[in-house]
Every structure is written in structure tokens, then in C-alpha cells.
Design a protein around this motif. Structure first.
Motif, PDB file in Angstrom:
ATOM      1  N   VAL A  17      19.592   6.717 -22.226  1.00  0.00           N
ATOM      2  CA  VAL A  17      19.019   6.346 -20.932  1.00  0.00           C
ATOM      3  C   VAL A  17      19.980   6.577 -19.765  1.00  0.00           C
ATOM      4  O   VAL A  17      19.540   6.818 -18.650  1.00  0.00           O
ATOM      5  CB  VAL A  17      18.504   4.886 -20.927  1.00  0.00           C
ATOM      6  N   VAL A  18      21.279   6.539 -20.024  1.00  0.00           N
ATOM      7  CA  VAL A  18      22.244   6.785 -18.950  1.00  0.00           C
ATOM      8  C   VAL A  18      22.135   8.247 -18.481  1.00  0.00           C
ATOM      9  O   VAL A  18      22.029   8.525 -17.286  1.00  0.00           O
ATOM     10  CB  VAL A  18      23.691   6.454 -19.404  1.00  0.00           C
ATOM     11  N   GLU A  19      22.123   9.170 -19.451  1.00  0.00           N
ATOM     12  CA  GLU A  19      21.961  10.585 -19.103  1.00  0.00           C
ATOM     13  C   GLU A  19      20.593  10.848 -18.485  1.00  0.00           C
ATOM     14  O   GLU A  19      20.461  11.607 -17.534  1.00  0.00           O
ATOM     15  CB  GLU A  19      22.132  11.453 -20.351  1.00  0.00           C
ATOM     16  N   THR A  20      19.582  10.195 -19.028  1.00  0.00           N
ATOM     17  CA  THR A  20      18.222  10.360 -18.519  1.00  0.00           C
ATOM     18  C   THR A  20      18.122   9.918 -17.067  1.00  0.00           C
ATOM     19  O   THR A  20      17.495  10.574 -16.242  1.00  0.00           O
ATOM     20  CB  THR A  20      17.225   9.548 -19.375  1.00  0.00           C
ATOM     21  N   LYS A  21      18.748   8.802 -16.741  1.00  0.00           N
ATOM     22  CA  LYS A  21      18.705   8.262 -15.372  1.00  0.00           C
ATOM     23  C   LYS A  21      19.251   9.299 -14.389  1.00  0.00           C
ATOM     24  O   LYS A  21      18.681   9.510 -13.315  1.00  0.00           O
ATOM     25  CB  LYS A  21      19.513   6.964 -15.304  1.00  0.00           C
ATOM     26  N   ASN A 106      11.382  23.157 -20.704  1.00  0.00           N
ATOM     27  CA  ASN A 106      12.453  22.276 -20.248  1.00  0.00           C
ATOM     28  C   ASN A 106      12.021  20.814 -20.383  1.00  0.00           C
ATOM     29  O   ASN A 106      11.816  20.124 -19.400  1.00  0.00           O
ATOM     30  CB  ASN A 106      12.771  22.623 -18.793  1.00  0.00           C
ATOM     31  N   VAL A 107      11.842  20.367 -21.636  1.00  0.00           N
ATOM     32  CA  VAL A 107      11.352  19.017 -21.910  1.00  0.00           C
ATOM     33  C   VAL A 107      12.405  18.255 -22.709  1.00  0.00           C
ATOM     34  O   VAL A 107      12.915  18.757 -23.705  1.00  0.00           O
ATOM     35  CB  VAL A 107      10.026  19.051 -22.714  1.00  0.00           C
ATOM     36  N   THR A 108      12.702  17.049 -22.261  1.00  0.00           N
ATOM     37  CA  THR A 108      13.708  16.216 -22.909  1.00  0.00           C
ATOM     38  C   THR A 108      13.106  14.863 -23.246  1.00  0.00           C
ATOM     39  O   THR A 108      12.291  14.335 -22.492  1.00  0.00           O
ATOM     40  CB  THR A 108      14.910  16.009 -21.952  1.00  0.00           C
ATOM     41  N   ASN A 109      13.513  14.299 -24.370  1.00  0.00           N
ATOM     42  CA  ASN A 109      13.073  12.977 -24.794  1.00  0.00           C
ATOM     43  C   ASN A 109      14.096  11.927 -24.367  1.00  0.00           C
ATOM     44  O   ASN A 109      15.296  12.133 -24.511  1.00  0.00           O
ATOM     45  CB  ASN A 109      12.904  12.945 -26.319  1.00  0.00           C
ATOM     46  N   MET A 110      13.598  10.782 -23.841  1.00  0.00           N
ATOM     47  CA  MET A 110      14.494   9.680 -23.513  1.00  0.00           C
ATOM     48  C   MET A 110      14.634   8.794 -24.748  1.00  0.00           C
ATOM     49  O   MET A 110      13.741   8.022 -25.091  1.00  0.00           O
ATOM     50  CB  MET A 110      13.955   8.853 -22.336  1.00  0.00           C
ATOM     51  N   GLY A 111      15.740   8.944 -25.441  1.00  0.00           N
ATOM     52  CA  GLY A 111      15.998   8.152 -26.636  1.00  0.00           C
ATOM     53  C   GLY A 111      16.095   6.669 -26.305  1.00  0.00           C
ATOM     54  O   GLY A 111      16.697   6.291 -25.307  1.00  0.00           O
ATOM     55  N   ALA A 116      15.351   0.446 -24.108  1.00  0.00           N
ATOM     56  CA  ALA A 116      16.764   0.748 -23.854  1.00  0.00           C
ATOM     57  C   ALA A 116      17.038   0.787 -22.350  1.00  0.00           C
ATOM     58  O   ALA A 116      18.105   0.358 -21.892  1.00  0.00           O
ATOM     59  CB  ALA A 116      17.146   2.081 -24.502  1.00  0.00           C
ATOM     60  N   TRP A 117      16.077   1.289 -21.576  1.00  0.00           N
ATOM     61  CA  TRP A 117      16.215   1.359 -20.114  1.00  0.00           C
ATOM     62  C   TRP A 117      16.393  -0.052 -19.538  1.00  0.00           C
ATOM     63  O   TRP A 117      17.293  -0.289 -18.731  1.00  0.00           O
ATOM     64  CB  TRP A 117      14.975   2.035 -19.540  1.00  0.00           C
ATOM     65  N   THR A 118      15.532  -0.977 -19.964  1.00  0.00           N
ATOM     66  CA  THR A 118      15.611  -2.336 -19.425  1.00  0.00           C
ATOM     67  C   THR A 118      16.848  -3.078 -19.945  1.00  0.00           C
ATOM     68  O   THR A 118      17.412  -3.901 -19.230  1.00  0.00           O
ATOM     69  CB  THR A 118      14.330  -3.146 -19.737  1.00  0.00           C
ATOM     70  N   GLU A 119      17.271  -2.770 -21.170  1.00  0.00           N
ATOM     71  CA  GLU A 119      18.499  -3.381 -21.704  1.00  0.00           C
ATOM     72  C   GLU A 119      19.704  -3.058 -20.833  1.00  0.00           C
ATOM     73  O   GLU A 119      20.617  -3.860 -20.693  1.00  0.00           O
ATOM     74  CB  GLU A 119      18.766  -2.886 -23.129  1.00  0.00           C
ATOM     75  N   LYS A 120      19.708  -1.859 -20.256  1.00  0.00           N
ATOM     76  CA  LYS A 120      20.819  -1.442 -19.379  1.00  0.00           C
ATOM     77  C   LYS A 120      20.689  -2.056 -17.986  1.00  0.00           C
ATOM     78  O   LYS A 120      21.587  -1.921 -17.171  1.00  0.00           O
ATOM     79  CB  LYS A 120      20.840   0.085 -19.230  1.00  0.00           C
ATOM     80  N   GLY A 121      19.548  -2.701 -17.739  1.00  0.00           N
ATOM     81  CA  GLY A 121      19.348  -3.294 -16.426  1.00  0.00           C
ATOM     82  C   GLY A 121      18.990  -2.270 -15.353  1.00  0.00           C
ATOM     83  O   GLY A 121      19.147  -2.541 -14.150  1.00  0.00           O
ATOM     84  N   PHE A 122      18.497  -1.099 -15.767  1.00  0.00           N
ATOM     85  CA  PHE A 122      18.134  -0.074 -14.808  1.00  0.00           C
ATOM     86  C   PHE A 122      16.854  -0.477 -14.071  1.00  0.00           C
ATOM     87  O   PHE A 122      16.059  -1.270 -14.587  1.00  0.00           O
ATOM     88  CB  PHE A 122      17.943   1.271 -15.510  1.00  0.00           C
ATOM     89  N   PRO A 123      16.650   0.055 -12.871  1.00  0.00           N
ATOM     90  CA  PRO A 123      15.512  -0.363 -12.049  1.00  0.00           C
ATOM     91  C   PRO A 123      14.155  -0.022 -12.670  1.00  0.00           C
ATOM     92  O   PRO A 123      13.978   1.039 -13.240  1.00  0.00           O
ATOM     93  CB  PRO A 123      15.716   0.375 -10.729  1.00  0.00           C
TER      94      PRO A 123
END
Length: 126
Positions: A17-21, A106-111, A116-123
Motif C-alpha cells: 500500500v505504501v508503493e500504491t499510495k 499497465n495494471v497493478t494489484n494493491m496487495g 492494509a490501507w487503513t492499517e497504515k492510517g492512509f486517508p
């Protein structure tokens, strides 16, 4: 002799999720493949975001959205940079593979998905 993958070029890439963000912030389109109900409870904050369910909940259980590829194609071109995410990363993995097989480049999966996104506290948006 080794076996050749006839779908060469369709290897699914999963990023955390960090790379995805960073990719979302750089202009990638984020496609949330969860159900509309899941999406409405909260989703990744992104400037370019689509909710195109990969599966639907039915009385018999989850079934694949037969219009998924057509719906993505109606909003996105084959060369658009796309990131797919779901709740935990499983549905989006399958959806990413389907898009790659159908010609998207050009398609990427968010692992880890939305969890995981909310666990990191991302918006998020509600």
C-alpha cells in the motif's frame, strides 16, 4: 524443455500500500473492485477512483461480474496506468489477471487491499 507461458506479459504485479499510495498520487486510476456496499462503507482516497465490482453478492454466494471487463473498458484505455484494490487483495489479484489477459498493459494489484490501507492510517473517504 521448459514450459512457455502463452500469456507472456500478463504476470500480475502486486505492490504494497505504501508503493500504491505513491502511484495513486502520481496520477494512476484506482479501481476499487469491491461491491458497492463495501465501497460505500469507506474507500481509498484518490483523485481518480472508480468502483467497478469484480464480484456480486447473491443469495447463492459471490458470483463474478460478467460485465467487469466491458465496464473497465468503457472508462479506461488499454494503456492507462491502473491500480486495482479490494478488501484484502484477493479479488483484485484475479481482476488484475483478467485485465492483463484481455489486453490491458499497465495494471497493478494493491496487495493487502483496503484493510492494509487503513492499517497504515492512509486517508479514506466515507
Amino acid at each position: 524443455m521448459g514450459s512457455l507461458d502463452k500469456r507472456s506479459g500478463s504476470q500480475v504485479v502486486s505492490l504494497d500500500v505504501v508503493e500504491t499510495k505513491h502511484l495513486i498520487q502520481s496520477g494512476y486510476v484506482y479501481i476499487d473492485v469491491r461491491t458497492v456496499e463495501e465501497y460505500k462503507k469507506g474507500h481509498v482516497e484518490a483523485e481518480k477512483i472508480l468502483n467497478i465490482p469484480y464480484m456480486f453478492n447473491t443469495p447463492e454466494g459471490r458470483v463474478k461480474n460478467p460485465e467487469f471487463l466491458k465496464e473497465v473498458s468503457s472508462f479506461c484505455k488499454e494503456n492507462d496506468p491502473l491500480i486495482l484494490g479490494c478488501q484484502s487483495g484477493v479479488r483484485s489479484l484475479h481482476a488484475t489477471a483478467d485485465l492483463l489477459k484481455s489486453g490491458f498493459k499497465n495494471v497493478t494489484n494493491m496487495g493487502g487491499g483496503y484493510l492494509a490501507w487503513t492499517e497504515k492510517g492512509f486517508p479514506i473517504n466515507l
